[in-house]
Design a protein around this motif. Structure first.
Motif, mmCIF file in Angstrom:
data_model
loop_
_atom_site.group_PDB
_atom_site.id
_atom_site.type_symbol
_atom_site.label_atom_id
_atom_site.label_comp_id
_atom_site.label_asym_id
_atom_site.label_seq_id
_atom_site.Cartn_x
_atom_site.Cartn_y
_atom_site.Cartn_z
ATOM 1 N N GLN A 42 43.389 -37.975 -1.209
ATOM 2 C CA GLN A 42 43.308 -38.872 -0.060
ATOM 3 C C GLN A 42 44.372 -38.421 0.948
ATOM 4 N N VAL A 43 43.924 -37.829 2.029
ATOM 5 C CA VAL A 43 44.832 -37.283 3.044
ATOM 6 C C VAL A 43 44.520 -37.959 4.372
ATOM 7 N N TYR A 44 45.561 -38.451 5.054
ATOM 8 C CA TYR A 44 45.372 -39.222 6.283
ATOM 9 C C TYR A 44 46.068 -38.543 7.458
ATOM 10 N N SER A 45 45.450 -38.640 8.616
ATOM 11 C CA SER A 45 46.064 -38.087 9.820
ATOM 12 C C SER A 45 45.343 -38.628 11.049
ATOM 13 N N PHE A 46 45.782 -38.141 12.196
ATOM 14 C CA PHE A 46 45.043 -38.322 13.436
ATOM 15 C C PHE A 46 44.651 -36.932 13.895
ATOM 16 N N GLY A 47 43.374 -36.751 14.084
ATOM 17 C CA GLY A 47 42.891 -35.432 14.454
ATOM 18 C C GLY A 47 41.455 -35.494 14.911
ATOM 19 N N ARG A 48 40.804 -34.351 14.870
ATOM 20 C CA ARG A 48 39.430 -34.265 15.378
ATOM 21 C C ARG A 48 38.457 -34.961 14.438
ATOM 22 N N LYS A 49 37.580 -35.779 15.023
ATOM 23 C CA LYS A 49 36.525 -36.429 14.249
ATOM 24 C C LYS A 49 35.311 -35.513 14.128
ATOM 25 N N ASN A 50 35.172 -34.647 15.116
ATOM 26 C CA ASN A 50 34.101 -33.659 15.102
ATOM 27 C C ASN A 50 34.743 -32.281 14.988
ATOM 28 N N PRO A 51 34.468 -31.546 13.900
ATOM 29 C CA PRO A 51 35.114 -30.246 13.701
ATOM 30 C C PRO A 51 34.943 -29.291 14.879
ATOM 31 N N ARG A 52 33.870 -29.464 15.651
ATOM 32 C CA ARG A 52 33.596 -28.544 16.758
ATOM 33 C C ARG A 52 34.252 -28.973 18.065
ATOM 34 N N ASN A 53 34.825 -30.181 18.088
ATOM 35 C CA ASN A 53 35.397 -30.696 19.338
ATOM 36 C C ASN A 53 36.795 -31.270 19.116
ATOM 37 N N PRO A 54 37.844 -30.532 19.506
ATOM 38 C CA PRO A 54 39.213 -31.000 19.275
ATOM 39 C C PRO A 54 39.606 -32.170 20.170
ATOM 40 N N PHE A 55 38.780 -32.486 21.180
ATOM 41 C CA PHE A 55 39.159 -33.529 22.118
ATOM 42 C C PHE A 55 38.588 -34.908 21.762
ATOM 43 N N ILE A 56 37.736 -34.954 20.728
ATOM 44 C CA ILE A 56 37.249 -36.240 20.236
ATOM 45 C C ILE A 56 37.973 -36.513 18.930
ATOM 46 N N GLY A 57 38.977 -37.364 18.987
ATOM 47 C CA GLY A 57 39.807 -37.559 17.800
ATOM 48 C C GLY A 57 40.215 -38.995 17.592
ATOM 49 N N GLY A 58 40.845 -39.228 16.461
ATOM 50 C CA GLY A 58 41.324 -40.553 16.096
ATOM 51 C C GLY A 58 41.810 -40.527 14.666
ATOM 52 N N PHE A 59 41.801 -41.691 14.023
ATOM 53 C CA PHE A 59 42.223 -41.783 12.624
ATOM 54 C C PHE A 59 41.195 -41.067 11.752
ATOM 55 N N VAL A 60 41.671 -40.192 10.878
ATOM 56 C CA VAL A 60 40.763 -39.449 10.003
ATOM 57 C C VAL A 60 41.291 -39.396 8.571
ATOM 58 N N LYS A 61 40.345 -39.441 7.624
ATOM 59 C CA LYS A 61 40.643 -39.134 6.228
ATOM 60 C C LYS A 61 40.145 -37.713 6.023
ATOM 61 N N GLU A 62 41.064 -36.824 5.711
ATOM 62 C CA GLU A 62 40.737 -35.401 5.675
ATOM 63 C C GLU A 62 40.405 -34.935 4.260
ATOM 64 N N ASP A 63 39.459 -34.043 4.188
ATOM 65 C CA ASP A 63 39.082 -33.419 2.917
ATOM 66 C C ASP A 63 39.585 -31.979 2.955
ATOM 67 N N ILE A 64 40.538 -31.662 2.106
ATOM 68 C CA ILE A 64 41.155 -30.332 2.144
ATOM 69 C C ILE A 64 40.215 -29.245 1.623
ATOM 70 N N ASN A 65 39.062 -29.655 1.107
ATOM 71 C CA ASN A 65 38.132 -28.685 0.526
ATOM 72 C C ASN A 65 36.957 -28.358 1.431
ATOM 73 N N GLU A 66 37.057 -28.732 2.704
ATOM 74 C CA GLU A 66 35.931 -28.437 3.589
ATOM 75 C C GLU A 66 36.391 -28.164 5.017
ATOM 76 N N GLY A 67 35.460 -27.697 5.818
ATOM 77 C CA GLY A 67 35.699 -27.501 7.240
ATOM 78 C C GLY A 67 36.813 -26.512 7.544
ATOM 79 N N LEU A 68 37.624 -26.883 8.531
ATOM 80 C CA LEU A 68 38.692 -25.998 9.010
ATOM 81 C C LEU A 68 39.777 -25.752 7.966
ATOM 82 N N PHE A 69 39.842 -26.623 6.942
ATOM 83 C CA PHE A 69 40.897 -26.471 5.937
ATOM 84 C C PHE A 69 40.604 -25.356 4.930
#
Length: 197
Positions: A42-69
């Motif tokens: 369970q990883v928490y941050s404020f960041g991109r909600k859409n992996p393709r758009n860094p300008f649409i962001g907010g509170f996110v629960k991040e999955d370290i096993n997918e996407g940009l990570f």
């Protein structure tokens, strides 16, 4: 009352937006997240909600096993805190999560930090501002700088954080699976300075 651990994760995803920030900070890691478990499930941050758009962001629960990570470089630190502080931090995050639609990414604050100007916006955070605000819930943690002025690379300097791991984030799980005692992870790693100086 027993002690608990909180973890901060600093990453470099190599994304275009991250590269742009890196040009300014000249630090290896420019995104910050926080977790309450050593396996970072369970990883928490404020960041991109859409992996393709860094300008649409907010509170996110991040999955370290997918996407940009998946190809991200990272460093993980842990901090031993009192149980009461642990639950204060958890409650703070849960309150934000319950009203996440009212929270936004503090893009203006991110640019303000470049000119060392404090810009606190209501219900808005950038990643390290959020993590610092969570840490401030701990009564035993003194953060002298306003959260809106704390860059990711300075977060581990605000208290007695210990290095847990440094390397490719995709390798972190392999290490935790093979090493159940999280406190021993990273004993053979040397950290590249993330920036206390």
């Amino acid at each position: 009352m027993s002690n608990k651990k909180v973890y901060i994760l600093l990453t470099d995803t190599g994304a275009l937006f991250a590269k742009a920030i890196k040009l300014y900070t000249r630090k290896p890691y420019n995104h910050a997240s926080i977790s309450f478990d050593g396996n970072l499930t369970q990883v928490y941050s404020f960041g991109r909600k859409n992996p393709r758009n860094p300008f649409i962001g907010g509170f996110v629960k991040e999955d370290i096993n997918e996407g940009l990570f998946l190809n991200a470089d990272c460093v993980v630190y842990s901090l031993t805190i009192k149980e009461a502080d642990y639950y204060r931090m958890e409650l703070y995050i849960k309150k934000i999560e319950a009203q996440k639609e009212y929270y936004h990414y503090n893009l203006m604050g991110l640019f303000a930090i470049i000119i060392i100007k404090k810009l606190k916006r209501k219900n808005a955070f950038f990643c390290s501002e959020f993590v610092a605000s969570v840490l401030k819930q701990g009564k035993g943690i003194e953060i002298n700088s306003p959260p809106s002025l704390l860059k990711p690379c300075y977060l581990y300097c605000v208290a007695s954080f210990e290095l847990v791991f440094q390397g490719k984030l995709r390798d972190y799980n392999k290490v935790t699976i093979n090493q159940p005692n999280i406190s021993e992870i990273g004993s053979s790693h040397t950290v590249v300075s993330a920036g206390c100086s």
